[in-house]
Design a protein around this motif. Sequence first.
Motif, PDB file in Angstrom:
ATOM      1  N   THR A   2    -102.068  13.015  13.505  1.00  0.00           N
ATOM      2  CA  THR A   2    -101.955  12.156  12.334  1.00  0.00           C
ATOM      3  C   THR A   2    -100.592  12.374  11.704  1.00  0.00           C
ATOM      4  O   THR A   2    -100.029  13.465  11.730  1.00  0.00           O
ATOM      5  N   MET A   3    -100.073  11.321  11.171  1.00  0.00           N
ATOM      6  CA  MET A   3     -98.773  11.399  10.520  1.00  0.00           C
ATOM      7  C   MET A   3     -98.985  11.553   9.038  1.00  0.00           C
ATOM      8  O   MET A   3     -99.864  10.950   8.461  1.00  0.00           O
ATOM      9  N   GLU A   4     -98.147  12.318   8.495  1.00  0.00           N
ATOM     10  CA  GLU A   4     -98.191  12.462   7.056  1.00  0.00           C
ATOM     11  C   GLU A   4     -97.449  11.290   6.446  1.00  0.00           C
ATOM     12  O   GLU A   4     -96.668  10.604   7.093  1.00  0.00           O
ATOM     13  N   ALA A   5     -97.646  11.060   5.208  1.00  0.00           N
ATOM     14  CA  ALA A   5     -97.011   9.947   4.498  1.00  0.00           C
ATOM     15  C   ALA A   5     -95.501  10.122   4.464  1.00  0.00           C
ATOM     16  O   ALA A   5     -94.739   9.159   4.612  1.00  0.00           O
ATOM     17  N   ALA A   6     -95.012  11.324   4.345  1.00  0.00           N
ATOM     18  CA  ALA A   6     -93.570  11.566   4.290  1.00  0.00           C
ATOM     19  C   ALA A   6     -92.918  11.229   5.633  1.00  0.00           C
ATOM     20  O   ALA A   6     -91.846  10.630   5.692  1.00  0.00           O
ATOM     21  N   LEU A   8     -94.093   9.083   7.827  1.00  0.00           N
ATOM     22  CA  LEU A   8     -94.179   7.632   7.985  1.00  0.00           C
ATOM     23  C   LEU A   8     -93.075   6.937   7.194  1.00  0.00           C
ATOM     24  O   LEU A   8     -92.418   6.024   7.691  1.00  0.00           O
ATOM     25  N   ILE A   9     -92.854   7.379   5.977  1.00  0.00           N
ATOM     26  CA  ILE A   9     -91.792   6.791   5.137  1.00  0.00           C
ATOM     27  C   ILE A   9     -90.427   7.076   5.765  1.00  0.00           C
ATOM     28  O   ILE A   9     -89.554   6.205   5.809  1.00  0.00           O
ATOM     29  N   SER A  16     -85.079   1.016   9.389  1.00  0.00           N
ATOM     30  CA  SER A  16     -84.398  -0.068   8.673  1.00  0.00           C
ATOM     31  C   SER A  16     -82.914   0.217   8.529  1.00  0.00           C
ATOM     32  O   SER A  16     -82.102  -0.691   8.584  1.00  0.00           O
ATOM     33  N   VAL A  17     -82.542   1.477   8.365  1.00  0.00           N
ATOM     34  CA  VAL A  17     -81.116   1.816   8.267  1.00  0.00           C
ATOM     35  C   VAL A  17     -80.430   1.534   9.611  1.00  0.00           C
ATOM     36  O   VAL A  17     -79.351   0.955   9.659  1.00  0.00           O
ATOM     37  N   VAL A  18     -81.085   1.949  10.688  1.00  0.00           N
ATOM     38  CA  VAL A  18     -80.518   1.700  12.015  1.00  0.00           C
ATOM     39  C   VAL A  18     -80.422   0.194  12.263  1.00  0.00           C
ATOM     40  O   VAL A  18     -79.414  -0.298  12.779  1.00  0.00           O
ATOM     41  N   SER A  19     -81.428  -0.552  11.885  1.00  0.00           N
ATOM     42  CA  SER A  19     -81.390  -2.011  12.046  1.00  0.00           C
ATOM     43  C   SER A  19     -80.255  -2.607  11.232  1.00  0.00           C
ATOM     44  O   SER A  19     -79.536  -3.496  11.703  1.00  0.00           O
TER      45      SER A  19
END
Length: 108
Positions: A2-6, A8-9, A16-19
Motif C-alpha cells: 500500500t502506498m502512503e498518501a505522501a 502518492l502525492i 506533473s513536473v516531468v510532464s
Amino acid sequence: MTMEAAQLITIILSSSVVSGIVLKLFDLIKDARAGQLQQRRAEVDRAETEKDKAIARADAAEAAEEAQARRTRIVEESLAVHRRLIIDAPCLGPGTLPEYPSRSERNP
C-alpha cells in the motif's frame, strides 16, 4: 503493498513536473525549428532578390549594347550617304576623300 498518501502525492507532483519540463522542451524545439525555417525563408528571399537584380543588370547591359549598335549603324549609314554626296558633287571628287575605313578599324 500500500502506498502512503505522501508517496502518492510525491509521485503525482513529480510526474506533473516531468510532464511540464517535457512540454517546455518540445516548445523550445518547436520555436527553434520555426526560427530555422524563418532563416531559411529569408535566405531564399535574398537569393531571389539577387537573381532578379542580376537579371535586371543583364537586361540593362543588353539594351545598352543594342542602343550602341543602333547608333553605330546610323552613323555608318550617314557616312555612306555623305561620301556618295561628296563623290557626286561637281566641285569635289573621290580623290578628295580619305580611304574608307575597313570594318576592323571601325570596330576595334
